[in-house]
Every structure is written in C-alpha cells, then in structure tokens.
Design an enzyme around this catalytic site. Structure first.
Site, mmCIF file in Angstrom:
data_model
loop_
_atom_site.group_PDB
_atom_site.id
_atom_site.type_symbol
_atom_site.label_atom_id
_atom_site.label_comp_id
_atom_site.label_asym_id
_atom_site.label_seq_id
_atom_site.Cartn_x
_atom_site.Cartn_y
_atom_site.Cartn_z
ATOM 1 N N GLU A 141 -13.090 -0.074 4.691
ATOM 2 C CA GLU A 141 -11.729 0.345 5.012
ATOM 3 C C GLU A 141 -11.460 0.273 6.518
ATOM 4 O O GLU A 141 -10.481 0.820 7.016
ATOM 5 C CB GLU A 141 -11.471 1.766 4.499
ATOM 6 C CG GLU A 141 -11.549 1.866 2.979
ATOM 7 C CD GLU A 141 -11.240 3.261 2.464
ATOM 8 O OE1 GLU A 141 -10.836 4.127 3.291
ATOM 9 O OE2 GLU A 141 -11.377 3.495 1.252
ATOM 10 N N ARG A 181 -5.151 5.556 15.481
ATOM 11 C CA ARG A 181 -4.074 5.732 14.507
ATOM 12 C C ARG A 181 -2.898 4.826 14.830
ATOM 13 O O ARG A 181 -2.440 4.753 15.971
ATOM 14 C CB ARG A 181 -3.608 7.182 14.476
ATOM 15 C CG ARG A 181 -4.578 8.126 13.780
ATOM 16 C CD ARG A 181 -4.880 7.671 12.375
ATOM 17 N NE ARG A 181 -5.471 8.707 11.550
ATOM 18 C CZ ARG A 181 -5.890 8.503 10.314
ATOM 19 N NH1 ARG A 181 -5.817 7.285 9.783
ATOM 20 N NH2 ARG A 181 -6.393 9.486 9.608
ATOM 21 N N PHE A 200 0.851 -1.198 0.000
ATOM 22 C CA PHE A 200 0.000 0.000 0.000
ATOM 23 C C PHE A 200 0.881 1.240 0.000
ATOM 24 O O PHE A 200 0.643 2.206 -0.714
ATOM 25 C CB PHE A 200 -0.914 -0.004 1.232
ATOM 26 C CG PHE A 200 -1.925 1.107 1.215
ATOM 27 C CD1 PHE A 200 -3.114 0.969 0.513
ATOM 28 C CD2 PHE A 200 -1.690 2.281 1.907
ATOM 29 C CE1 PHE A 200 -4.051 2.003 0.494
ATOM 30 C CE2 PHE A 200 -2.622 3.314 1.898
ATOM 31 C CZ PHE A 200 -3.807 3.168 1.193
ATOM 32 N N PHE A 201 1.927 1.221 0.829
ATOM 33 C CA PHE A 201 3.001 2.196 0.760
ATOM 34 C C PHE A 201 4.212 1.499 0.149
ATOM 35 O O PHE A 201 4.195 0.301 -0.106
ATOM 36 C CB PHE A 201 3.351 2.730 2.155
ATOM 37 C CG PHE A 201 2.207 3.406 2.855
ATOM 38 C CD1 PHE A 201 1.706 4.601 2.382
ATOM 39 C CD2 PHE A 201 1.630 2.851 3.994
ATOM 40 C CE1 PHE A 201 0.647 5.233 3.019
ATOM 41 C CE2 PHE A 201 0.577 3.469 4.639
ATOM 42 C CZ PHE A 201 0.082 4.673 4.154
ATOM 43 N N GLU A 260 -12.831 1.762 8.879
ATOM 44 C CA GLU A 260 -12.816 3.089 9.490
ATOM 45 C C GLU A 260 -13.887 3.166 10.580
ATOM 46 O O GLU A 260 -15.032 2.770 10.360
ATOM 47 C CB GLU A 260 -13.067 4.178 8.440
ATOM 48 C CG GLU A 260 -11.917 4.365 7.467
ATOM 49 C CD GLU A 260 -12.178 5.475 6.471
ATOM 50 O OE1 GLU A 260 -11.219 6.065 5.983
ATOM 51 O OE2 GLU A 260 -13.365 5.741 6.174
ATOM 52 N N GLU A 281 -14.002 12.998 0.734
ATOM 53 C CA GLU A 281 -13.588 12.554 2.062
ATOM 54 C C GLU A 281 -14.477 13.140 3.153
ATOM 55 O O GLU A 281 -14.770 12.484 4.154
ATOM 56 C CB GLU A 281 -12.126 12.931 2.315
ATOM 57 C CG GLU A 281 -11.116 12.104 1.528
ATOM 58 C CD GLU A 281 -11.017 10.668 2.030
ATOM 59 O OE1 GLU A 281 -11.558 10.366 3.113
ATOM 60 O OE2 GLU A 281 -10.408 9.850 1.331
ATOM 61 N N PRO A 284 9.589 16.233 5.069
ATOM 62 C CA PRO A 284 10.314 16.066 3.804
ATOM 63 C C PRO A 284 11.667 15.384 3.925
ATOM 64 O O PRO A 284 12.264 15.016 2.909
ATOM 65 C CB PRO A 284 10.476 17.506 3.302
ATOM 66 C CG PRO A 284 10.456 18.336 4.541
ATOM 67 C CD PRO A 284 9.481 17.651 5.459
ATOM 68 N N GLY A 285 12.166 15.189 5.135
ATOM 69 C CA GLY A 285 13.448 14.508 5.266
ATOM 70 C C GLY A 285 13.389 13.059 4.824
ATOM 71 O O GLY A 285 14.403 12.482 4.418
ATOM 72 N N ARG A 332 20.101 7.211 0.443
ATOM 73 C CA ARG A 332 18.978 7.793 1.176
ATOM 74 C C ARG A 332 17.730 6.949 0.928
ATOM 75 O O ARG A 332 17.424 6.588 -0.214
ATOM 76 C CB ARG A 332 18.714 9.241 0.739
ATOM 77 C CG ARG A 332 19.818 10.214 1.148
ATOM 78 C CD ARG A 332 19.781 10.456 2.642
ATOM 79 N NE ARG A 332 20.728 11.474 3.070
ATOM 80 C CZ ARG A 332 21.960 11.228 3.503
ATOM 81 N NH1 ARG A 332 22.393 9.954 3.529
ATOM 82 N NH2 ARG A 332 22.752 12.198 3.884
#
Length: 377
Positions: free
Chosen positions: A322, A237, A186-187, A324, A271, A293-294, A209
């Site tokens: 999902e 979460r 998914f990621f 939820e 959403e 952003p790192g 990196r």
C-alpha cells in the site's frame, strides 16, 4: 432458477430484483456448495454422491433474469441447465463459475456468511444494481470491495442514536429528486438533488449537493498506562500536500478504513499491528464522530489501545503493497499534549482522542496498577 448460496438470502434477492421472489426448497444431486478460495462467496462443484442444498425460484420474468445475469456476471458466473429435486425432478438454470477462474476453498457455511456478511452484501447489492444498464459487470466488480466497505458503513449507520436535543428524523423529512455519481474509484463523489424539512415544518426548495464518499474508519492511540506513554505515527499525507502545506508529514494516531464484513474493533487491532507492529492488550472505546459532515461521509470510531511501550518500541512500519512508509514515535503523554499546544500536532482526531484520554488516565492507570499488583502476588 436454482439458487444455492448467497441468493438463498431473501433480502439480497430483493435488492437485486427490486421485488420479492417466492422460492421453495430444492437440491442438486452429485454436487456440493463450496466457498471460492480467497473470497467470501460460494460456487458449485461436482461431487458424486453429494447433494447441494438450495432453493428453486419459479416464474422469473425476462427482466428478473437480466438483472440476475448482470449481478452474477460481475463475479464471472454463467448459467448452466441442470435438473434439481424439488418434490420431483425440475429443469432449472443455475449460476456456475467460469472454468478455471475460482478454486475450491473448502466447505461453504451459509449461517456463518449470513452472520458476518448478510446485511453488508445486501447493502452493497443496491450500489451494484444502481449501475445496471450503465456499466459492464466486470467493471462494476472492480469497485465491489469499495461497495462492501460502504455497505458495512450503512449497516452501522442504521444503529439507533440519541435524539434528546436534536430533531428525530421521520419518513418524508428528506426527499431525493435525482441522483448522480460523476466519479467512482477508490473514493467516489455523489450528487443529490435534495430537499429536507425546515424547522418550521415546510420543505426546502430542491438544491444540488455533492458528497465525497469515503469509508468509515478507526482511530487508535496506543497507550501504556504503567509507563504513561503513548505511540503516535508519522507519515506523508496527500491532503496537506494538495493544500500547499509546507509540512505534509503529520503526526497521527494509528488509523485505517473498516473493510466490508469487519467490525471497528477487529479493524483497530489489525491496523495497529500493520502500522505500529503492536499487539494490543485491550481496547477502550472513545467518542465516535463525523469528521466533516458538510461534505464527507467519513465516520470515525476512536479507541485507546492498551499496550506495553518499553524503550525501543516504534520504528518503521506500514504495508509495502500500500506504499505505506510509517514511523512510530513513543513519548510520555505530557509530551503529546505539549505537541498539541505548540501546533506540531494539528490533526483533529488525535487532538480529540488525546484530550479524551486525559480524562480517562487516572482510571486507566489505577486499573493497570491494581492488575500489576495482583499479578505479582
């Protein structure tokens, strides 16, 4: 080969083949181009008296054919031999859907597909073809929705941004020596052996990196300017839980990833309906920003959603498919600020959007009051 649908788009062909491929107009008699039901791609169907319009590609190499077969095989298309009209009858191969897999979903509109999907699908094809020779096409197709999400993010990322203070990136400022994708679901996680230009003009030494690839997302804070109320949602979460947080239920704005072919605005409306059961009257765009952003690609589009929030608004929402389980809380705006001050609200996007809304409240409340007055007259 005869192409009749998305492969009529030259940039997509180039992304698949790694080169430009000359084509000329052609047509296949007694057939029609239709959209696959529930999908966004086309297929051929028999249609006596009809004519499927497309293009004829000639001079394909064995490598070209293998790359095309890999891409189309991911969508369960196989080749058939046909005869097309291209200034005369010409034998050609065509990609045909496997029997019984896709159903006719109606007429195919190439112009509409190109407007909504052309750039996104072309970007996704780069990710698809990066796995050529390394994965089975059917396995790649399982990740295709995530590829479309990332393709859309890349299209939006190319939009120009101000560089009045920071460096303006130039060709050659970033160089990639090697690329790896050790995890993709998914990621995904990507590794680059990379160097970039220092502020003194020299290049850094190559370093490795890792980057966590997640979708662009929207953040929406529903706001009633007449009642000066907001709605926030509460849900469990995984991030806080995995961190060891004693309180893994967070107070948040409405949020969700932007699907492929979707705009941030349409995602924000969708959403809000799914998570809070609200139909917004309008959207006010807030600041857009990177979350971390790192190491993460996630980019947030924030909105204040203009809504009616009378007593009784809120309750339980979310999509069951999902998993939820979302609870909505309606509260005065000042109560939200108090929750931020106490630390109970500890989610950066909600904090940023609340403070941004605080600056806009006088204007939004004045506009709403004037609109209500006009409606009463």
């Amino acid at each position: 080969m005869f192409f009749y649908g998305t492969l009529c788009h030259a940039p997509l062909r180039a992304a698949i083949l790694g080169r430009d491929l000359p084509v000329r107009p052609a047509a296949l008699a007694d057939h029609a181009v239709r959209v696959a039901k529930g999908e966004e791609f086309p297929m051929l169907v028999a249609a006596p008296g009809g004519s499927a319009q497309g293009v004829l590609a000639e001079g394909l190499t064995e490598s070209d054919r293998a790359r095309l077969a890999f891409y189309e095989g991911g969508f369960a298309f196989v080749t058939r031999e046909v005869v097309v009209e291209a200034g005369g009858p010409v034998p050609a191969a065509v990609f045909w859907p496997e029997e019984g897999l896709w159903r006719d979903g109606g007429p195919w509109d190439f112009a509409a597909w190109l407007h909504r999907w052309g750039d996104t699908v072309t970007e996704a094809a780069g990710d698809f073809m990066a796995l050529y020779g390394h994965a089975d096409p059917a396995a790649v197709l399982a990740r295709y929705p995530q590829m479309l999400v990332r393709g859309g993010a890349r299209v939006r990322a190319r939009q120009a941004k101000p560089t009045l203070q920071r460096r303006t990136a130039m060709p050659g400022d970033v160089q990639v020596a090697a690329f790896r994708q050790p995890y993709a679901h998914f990621f995904s996680v990507e590794e680059h052996d990379i160097s970039w230009r220092r502020f003194n003009g020299e290049m850094t030494e190559p370093v490795t990196r890792a980057t966590f690839i997640s979708a662009d997302a929207v953040v929406v804070l529903p706001y009633d300017p007449i009642r000066d109320r907001v709605l926030v949602v509460e849900q469990f979460r995984m991030g806080p839980f995995a961190r060891g947080d004693a309180q893994p239920w967070l107070l948040e704005p409405v949020a969700g990833r932007i699907d492929g072919g979707e705009t941030p605005e349409s995602c924000a409306l969708r959403e809000t309906e799914e998570e809070a059961g609200l139909t917004l009257r309008g959207l006010v765009a807030g600041p857009s920003c990177y979350a971390s952003p790192g190491a993460k690609t996630e980019y947030l589009y924030t909105f204040v959603g203009l809504a009616d929030l009378p007593d009784g608004t809120g309750g339980i929402g979310g999509l069951a498919i999902e998993t939820e389980d979302i609870r909505g809380h309606v509260m005065p705006f000042e109560q939200l600020i108090a929750l931020i001050d106490s630390g109970e609200v500890d989610l950066a996007p909600l904090i940023v959007l609340a403070y941004w809304l605080d600056r806009q409240r006088p204007r939004l409340r004045a506009e709403a009051a004037a609109e209500a007055l006009r409606a009463a007259e």
